[in-house]
Each structure stands twice: as structure tokens, then as C-alpha cells.
Design a protein around this motif. Structure first.
Motif, short mmCIF file in Angstrom:
data_model
loop_
_atom_site.label_atom_id
_atom_site.label_comp_id
_atom_site.label_asym_id
_atom_site.label_seq_id
_atom_site.Cartn_x
_atom_site.Cartn_y
_atom_site.Cartn_z
N MET A 186 -10.79 -13.57 -47.55
CA MET A 186 -11.67 -12.43 -47.84
C MET A 186 -12.92 -12.87 -48.61
SD MET A 186 -9.23 -9.20 -48.72
CE MET A 186 -8.11 -8.49 -47.50
N THR A 187 -12.75 -13.79 -49.54
CA THR A 187 -13.91 -14.30 -50.27
C THR A 187 -14.93 -14.89 -49.31
OG1 THR A 187 -12.57 -14.75 -52.24
CG2 THR A 187 -14.67 -15.91 -52.05
N ASN A 188 -14.46 -15.69 -48.37
CA ASN A 188 -15.35 -16.29 -47.38
C ASN A 188 -16.04 -15.23 -46.52
OD1 ASN A 188 -14.46 -18.76 -48.31
ND2 ASN A 188 -13.11 -19.16 -46.58
N TYR A 189 -15.27 -14.25 -46.07
CA TYR A 189 -15.83 -13.24 -45.18
C TYR A 189 -16.84 -12.37 -45.90
CZ TYR A 189 -16.18 -9.22 -42.07
OH TYR A 189 -16.66 -8.21 -41.27
N PHE A 190 -16.54 -11.97 -47.13
CA PHE A 190 -17.46 -11.09 -47.83
C PHE A 190 -18.75 -11.83 -48.21
CE2 PHE A 190 -13.51 -8.52 -49.16
CZ PHE A 190 -13.63 -7.73 -48.03
N LYS A 191 -18.67 -13.13 -48.43
CA LYS A 191 -19.91 -13.87 -48.63
C LYS A 191 -20.73 -13.89 -47.35
CE LYS A 191 -21.95 -18.07 -50.42
NZ LYS A 191 -21.76 -19.39 -51.04
N TYR A 192 -20.04 -14.04 -46.22
CA TYR A 192 -20.74 -13.97 -44.93
C TYR A 192 -21.42 -12.61 -44.76
CZ TYR A 192 -21.32 -13.49 -39.88
OH TYR A 192 -21.83 -13.26 -38.61
N GLN A 193 -20.71 -11.55 -45.08
CA GLN A 193 -21.31 -10.22 -44.98
C GLN A 193 -22.54 -10.10 -45.87
OE1 GLN A 193 -18.00 -7.25 -45.55
NE2 GLN A 193 -18.77 -6.52 -43.58
N TYR B 117 -12.20 -7.22 -55.80
CA TYR B 117 -12.84 -7.32 -57.12
C TYR B 117 -11.80 -7.21 -58.23
CZ TYR B 117 -15.26 -5.94 -61.34
OH TYR B 117 -15.69 -5.86 -62.64
N THR B 118 -10.79 -6.37 -58.07
CA THR B 118 -9.78 -6.23 -59.12
C THR B 118 -8.99 -7.51 -59.31
OG1 THR B 118 -8.04 -5.41 -57.63
CG2 THR B 118 -9.55 -3.77 -58.59
N ILE B 119 -9.03 -8.40 -58.33
CA ILE B 119 -8.31 -9.67 -58.42
C ILE B 119 -9.22 -10.79 -58.92
CG2 ILE B 119 -7.08 -11.44 -57.08
CD1 ILE B 119 -6.13 -9.17 -55.25
N THR B 120 -10.43 -10.89 -58.35
CA THR B 120 -11.32 -12.02 -58.67
C THR B 120 -12.30 -11.71 -59.79
OG1 THR B 120 -13.03 -11.41 -57.07
CG2 THR B 120 -11.17 -12.73 -56.26
N LYS B 121 -12.58 -10.43 -60.03
CA LYS B 121 -13.55 -9.98 -61.04
C LYS B 121 -14.96 -10.50 -60.76
CE LYS B 121 -10.23 -7.93 -63.20
NZ LYS B 121 -10.07 -6.46 -63.05
N ASP B 122 -15.26 -10.80 -59.53
CA ASP B 122 -16.60 -11.26 -59.15
C ASP B 122 -17.48 -10.06 -58.93
OD1 ASP B 122 -18.86 -12.33 -58.03
OD2 ASP B 122 -17.78 -13.83 -56.86
N LYS B 123 -18.43 -9.82 -59.84
CA LYS B 123 -19.23 -8.60 -59.80
C LYS B 123 -20.13 -8.52 -58.57
CE LYS B 123 -19.28 -7.25 -64.67
NZ LYS B 123 -18.73 -5.90 -64.41
N ALA B 124 -20.41 -9.66 -57.93
CA ALA B 124 -21.22 -9.60 -56.72
C ALA B 124 -20.51 -8.84 -55.61
CB ALA B 124 -21.59 -11.01 -56.27
#
Length: 675
Positions: free
Chosen positions: A180-187, A218-225
């Protein structure tokens, strides 16, 4: 050759860097944690009639759709083939995955894991995922952030993200987080070039599905982006929150049935969109969104609401006349939205709405074996047959009202499986303060840890048919944990007892908290007295209710099997005996005095059908000779301001029998009132 190249590239996939390279406007986002947090998938195990329902689904189409539904069975795109790469495979998995873990079924787990593993393995180095696209197959193009146009629609991926989220919650497979991290960065990198609506309006109308999973991550990684990404998608999607809040939208939807802007009144889009204001509130902390949600829900049910707790949608919103239909997809999507709204807001109003929809609208629209579904159900449904009825989307083949595997659009064939399964996973929640909360009621068993100690709570009940819900505790050592319970809005006063001793009474329409140190074999019991009442619906009609259930006229059923060359085998159902009754005015005014409740023991093997209905209500009524079906539609008799039908009625008062709406296939639920 290109498939081989993709496979080789996948073997070399590395975890993409986090979103930290993106500037986040933090002041725009004040993330609000869930009031009620979901428990890991598998913590709640169904029991009693709910377990039997899920077992029927496992033995029926939910467990075998990939074998019997050609669109999924043939060369599936989500397994690398050229077949279905659209929504139906993810739709099916969205219900089959939770079912596999609710039942702890090894065979079904292995079946769904094939699709999950393929999806996780074949993520492109850019972060893109999904079935191989036309450009990949035919031109050998690699889908990168510079060539996002070689990808395909965002929409089916939104559903698969929900599948993967549930799989992670059951297994803690960290591949999902990386994926998911990879895909959302792609988005994030591509949405300005390939916006959410580049391919179809389905993605534009359903952006909240994407945002919900982003905010979960976000609730898992806390990455505000991630919050910035969710906000970007919201800015490109339909503005449901604004529409719900400004009231013009729902009025135009009631008045307009043309082909203009039909996606904005498509019932399934609306079912999904119900959660949009809550998702926006969670991301921003802006309480305006909660007010927009309340306004939109109330207006929707006022102008389009039907007695069984769902709004009309055949396929578009179509008013509140009880001869209008509703699509099965709209029910299961609205249920899921309400489950998310409950978690985010903690508002009991939506808990009661979820209960009414689940126990009334949901069960009537599938056959006993869960192998056939009805695309559109009708509230006052005096026959199930081919025809155009009063639907906004009738189809030239007239197959939207019959029961069949493929009748109507097959989106519901694939999507109906999430209704019962997700309801079962949302019977219990926890709170940030460590309380356990039972917000919906059905027989189940909760296994969890409290302060590092194992605890098991078995919920013993025949609710919604019975008015008693007991909770039996099993714990090695005494444990102090607050418990929260919903006292339904329909309940005047609930009784609470512990180990047979009355603890207290509480008024309905609230969440109560019981703080206590619980010991092994403790039993807490809730008693929700169920009184027969009547409610008012369109055209001055009345429905009979008792507790969470709405009751409909019991009619004997005559089933006929047919075949349509394109859509296959189907069933028509016709009533045996008269249906054209009006409730007497005296009975409607004093239902407790004039309506009788007859209960029988729950059958050992329960199915939502006429034979198994454990509750019957008898009521006085008169026949209305001129109330007749026209082309299968029982248009409501006209009444005046006194709410009483002024035409000819039968001279004899008859006693009619009513059973839970969910146990019927042909019925009257919204009755005229007669002298």
C-alpha cells in the motif's frame, strides 16, 4: 514474453521510500481517531443463527462463486488472465475474505489467498498494481509514474485495497503495508496527470473508498503525507459532503429521472458516499462534515426512505413510494458505510439505522441456499416476475425483479457477500480508553486480550427475534474492563442484570457503560422489551414494527422456474391468496390492544424464510376490493387527510398474519388504513 518480464521485474521490487519527500500542509489535517476501533478480523466468531447464515453462504455462492460465475471463473484477470479485471472479482473477495476468517475455513482461505498473493506479487516497480493492461500486453509498455496513462481505471483497485486491508487485519502480513505504501506513493505522483476520473465516473463517484484505506494506513505508519493524498483524491471526486449538506441535491434527485447527472443519484454510489463526510471529518477534524452527514442522511430517508430501513434506488433514487425498488448492492454498501460511520463518529443514530437495514432489507433479497439473488426488491412486492415495474432502470429483458445467479447486473452477484460477513465483524468494537463495546447484537463469541489477559465473552441470544441478550464471561483471572452497550432507540427502557441480580434500568437511545471487575462465569443480561408499534410511510401508509423488526403480510408462495438465454435460470414467485388488505384504524391507533404476538422456538437450523419465521403478529384488517395489481405493481390506494382510505372496503374484519419482513419474498409491508 512481456508477462515474463513483469514477473522478473516483480522479483526485484524494492520497498519504495516513504512519502516524506512530499510537502504536507499539516495545518489542513487534524486527524481524529475512531471513537470505536475495529477488532482484528477473526476476534469475533459468529454463533447461533448468524453462524448458520454464514455457513449457508460458504456452502453456496460465497464459497464457490469462482466456480459457478463465468465472469470470475474464466481466465481471471486478477490471476494474470485476460478475463475479469474489473470490479466483480474484488467485490466477491471483499465478502469471501472475511467469511474465510470468520469461519476459520482452510479451504476458503486457500481459495482467496490465490488472488491476494497474485496481487501482492505482481505490483509493478512503480507501485501500480492490478491485472495486466492492454498497453502492457500489446505494446510492452511499463507503467511508471511518467506513463500512468498506460494503466487502467482506479475504481476496481479501490475494492481490492479493502480486500487487502481485511486480509492484513486477519494475518498481520506486512507485505500489505509495503504494497500500500508503494501504491499510494504512485497515486500521489500521478493523480495530477491521471486524475481519479480519467477513465470513468465510477472512480470519481467513489473516491471515499480510496480515501478510507489511505487513512487506515495512516493509523499504522503515521505518515502525514497520506492525509495529503486523501485530500487530493477528495478534491478530484464528487463533492458528496457538500451535496448532502446543502439539500438541493436530494431534492433534484427526487424530481429528476433523466439521463442527466444520473451518477449523482445512483443508489450504489450514494450507499458508498454516505461515509464520505465521516471520512472527511476524520481527516480534518472539521465538525461541519458531521452536520452535512446528518442533514444528508435525514433528507435521504425522508424523501426516499422505505419501511425496511433503506432508501429507494432502482437504480436511481426514486422517491418513497412503497412500489419502488432497491438494488442489493445499495444495501450492502450502505451497511458498510454505516459501520464505518459508527466507528468514526460513535453516533447511536447510525447504529440503529444499521440494525434496521440489516435485519429487514438484507435477508429478503437472496434465496435460502444463497445461490440466487434479486437485483431489485420492492417494499410492497405482490409478485416477483419479469417486467419493467416502476423501476428507473427496467432493462429490455425485464429481469431485474426475479431471483437468479445472473439476473439483472451481475455486480450484485459478486457484491452481495459483504453484507452479513462485515456485519458479523462489527458486532463488537474497542475504545481508545480500553473499553469493549457491543454496538450491534447477534449471537457470537468475542476472544480478545484485556491488559495482557485472555478473555472470552459469549453472546447468547436469538436477537432480533428475542428481547434478551446475555453475555457469558470466561477468564482465568478476574479482569477489570469497562463494557459499553447500545440501548436501541426503539426500546423505552432496558433492564440490566448481573448473575441474575438486577443492576439498573436505562432509557433507550443511548450508549451505557458498565464498569466492573469481571470473573469467570459471570453473566450480564440485557433485556430490551419489544412493544408492537406502527410507523407512517408514503401515501399515508402504515407499517407494523416490533423491536428492530418490521413485519409484512404473510403470503403463501408459488415458485416458478424459468430461463432467459442471456441471464440463465431464474425464479418467479407469486402469492397464493389475497394481499389487498388495509389495517383497521382502531388497530393502528392502539396496536398493543389489537395486535397479538405469537412466538415459537427458533428452529435448530435457521434460514430467513417464511417457514422458519419465529414470530407472528396477528392484526385486524379489511379487504380493499379495488386495490389491484397493474402490470405487477400494487400502487397505493389514495387516502385523505384523515389518513383513512375512503373507497369501498370489505364488510368483514379479518385477522391477518404478519411475519418479519426479512422472511418474506412476496408481501405487503406498507398498509393503507381503513375504517
Amino acid at each position: 514474453m512481456y508477462i515474463l518480464r513483469v514477473a522478473l521485474l516483480v522479483l526485484g521490487i524494492v520497498v519504495l521510500t516513504s512519502f516524506q519527500s512530499f510537502k504536507v500542509e499539516e495545518e489542513l489535517y487534524t486527524f481524529v481517531p475512531d471513537v470505536y476501533q475495529e477488532l482484528p478480523l477473526g476476534s469475533i466468531k459468529p454463533r447461533g443463527w448468524l453462524l448458520q447464515q454464514l455457513q449457508i453462504m460458504r456452502n453456496g455462492s460465497t464459497g464457490h462463486l469462482d466456480e459457478v460465475h463465468p465472469k470470475i471463473a474464466r481466465d481471471n484477470g486478477w490471476l494474470g488472465g485476460k478475463g475479469d479485471g474489473w470490479e466483480e472479482t474484488p467485490y466477491w473477495l471483499d465478502g469471501a475474505v472475511p467469511l474465510a476468517y470468520l469461519l476459520d475455513d482452510a479451504v476458503l482461505k486457500a481459495k482467496v489467498l490465490k488472488y491476494i498473493d497474485w496481487t501482492l506479487r505482481t505490483q509493478r516497480p512503480s507501485g501500480y498494481f492490478g491485472p495486466l493492461t492492454k498497453d502492457e500486453r500489446e505494446k510492452g509498455i511499463h507503467i511508471t509514474t511518467d506513463h500512468c496513462e498506460s494503466g487502467e481505471d482506479w475504481w476496481p483497485k479501490m475494492v481490492m485495497l479493502k480486500v487487502l486491508q481485511q486480509y492484513y487485519e486477519a494475518t498481520n502480513d506486512l507485505r500489505v503495508i509495503t504494497f500500500m505504501t508503494n501504491y499510494f506513493k504512485y497515486q500521489m505522483k500521478t493523480l495530477k496527470t491521471c486524475p481519479i476520473g480519467k477513465w470513468t465516473e465510477w472512480a470519481t463517484s467513489r473516491g471515499a473508498e480510496n480515501e478510507l484505506v489511505i487513512q487506515w494506513l495512516y493509523t499504522i505508519t503515521k505518515d502525514k503525507a497520506l492525509l495529503e493524498l486523501a485530500g487530493l483524491i477528495e478534491s478530484q471526486a464528487f463533492t458528496w459532503s457538500t451535496w448532502f449538506g446543502n439539500r438541493d441535491w436530494v431534492m433534484h434527485a427526487a424530481a429528476n429521472q433523466t439521463d442527466q447527472n444520473w451518477m449523482t443519484r445512483h443508489a450504489v454510489n450514494i450507499g458508498m458516499a454516505l461515509k464520505s463526510p465521516a471520512v472527511n471529518y476524520q481527516r480534518t477534524g472539521d465538525s461541519l462534515y458531521l452536520r452535512q452527514l446528518k442533514t444528508g442522511w435525514n433528507d435521504l430517508m425522508l424523501l426516499h426512505g422505505l419501511p425496511m430501513g433503506i432508501f429507494s434506488g432502482d437504480e436511481d433514487l426514486h422517491g418513497n413510494d412503497p412500489t419502488q425498488g432497491v438494488e442489493l448492492c445499495a444495501i450492502v454498501e450502505s451497511m458498510y458505510s454505516l459501520e464505518k460511520i459508527v466507528a468514526i463518529t460513535g453516533d447511536i443514530h447510525y447504529m440503529d439505522a444499521l440494525e434496521r437495514m440489516t435485519f429487514n432489507a438484507l435477508p429478503t433479497q437472496t434465496t435460502d441456499d444463497y445461490n440466487n439473488k434479486q437485483y431489485f426488491q420492492i417494499a410492497n412486492q405482490v409478485q416477483v416476475s419479469r417486467g419493467v415495474f416502476d423501476f428507473s432502470l427496467p432493462f429490455d429483458r425485464g429481469m431485474n425483479n426475479v431471483f437468479g445467479l445472473r439476473s439483472g447486473y451481475t455486480c450484485c452477484t459478486a457484491n452481495m457477500h459483504q453484507g452479513w460477513t462485515k456485519f458479523a465483524t462489527h458486532l463488537w468494537y474497542t475504545t481508545p480508553a480500553g473499553a469493549l463495546a457491543a454496538l450491534e447484537y447477534s449471537p457470537c463469541e468475542l476472544k480478545t486480550k484485556v491488559k495482557g489477559q485472555d478473555i472470552r465473552i459469549t453472546e447468547v441470544t436469538n436477537y432480533p427475534f428475542d428481547d434478551v441478550v446475555s453475555f457469558k464471561f470466561a477468564t482465568k483471572n478476574a479482569v477489570a474492563v469497562p463494557l459499553q452497550f447500545r440501548i436501541p432507540g426503539w426500546c423505552k427502557e432496558a433492564g440490566i442484570s448481573v448473575n441474575g441480580q438486577k443492576l439498573r434500568s436505562e432509557k433507550g437511545g443511548q450508549i451505557i457503560t458498565i464498569e466492573r471487575t469481571w470473573k469467570d462465569k459471570d453473566i450480564l443480561t440485557l433485556h430490551f422489551p419489544m412493544e408492537v408499534t406502527t410507523s407512517t410511510w408514503a401515501k399515508n401508509s402504515r407499517a407494523i414494527e416490533r423491536g428492530p423488526l418490521v413485519y409484512a403480510l404473510k403470503l403463501e408462495e408459488r415458485w416458478e422456474k424459468g430461463n432467459e438465454p442471456t441471464e440463465g435460470d431464474y425464479f418467479s414467485i407469486y402469492p397464493v391468496g389475497p394481499w389487498n388488505y388495509g389495517l383497521t384504524e382502531e388497530g393502528v391507533k392502539k396496536p398493543v390492544e389489537h395486535y397479538s404476538v405469537v412466538a415459537k422456538p427458533m428452529p435448530e437450523s435457521f434460514v430467513w424464510n417464511q417457514k422458519n419465521a419465529p414470530i407472528t403478529i396477528t392484526a385486524p384488517a379489511r379487504r380493499i376490493p379495488n386495490w389491484k395489481a397493474v402490470d405487477g405493481v400494487a400502487h397505493q390506494p389514495v387516502t385523505n387527510r384523515s389518513n383513512v382510505y375512503q373507497g369501498e372496503v370489505g364488510k368483514d374484519v379479518e385477522t391477518i398474519s404478519l411475519i418479519p419482513y426479512g422472511c418474506t419474498k412476496v408481501r405487503i409491508v406498507a398498509f393503507p388504513v381503513v375504517k
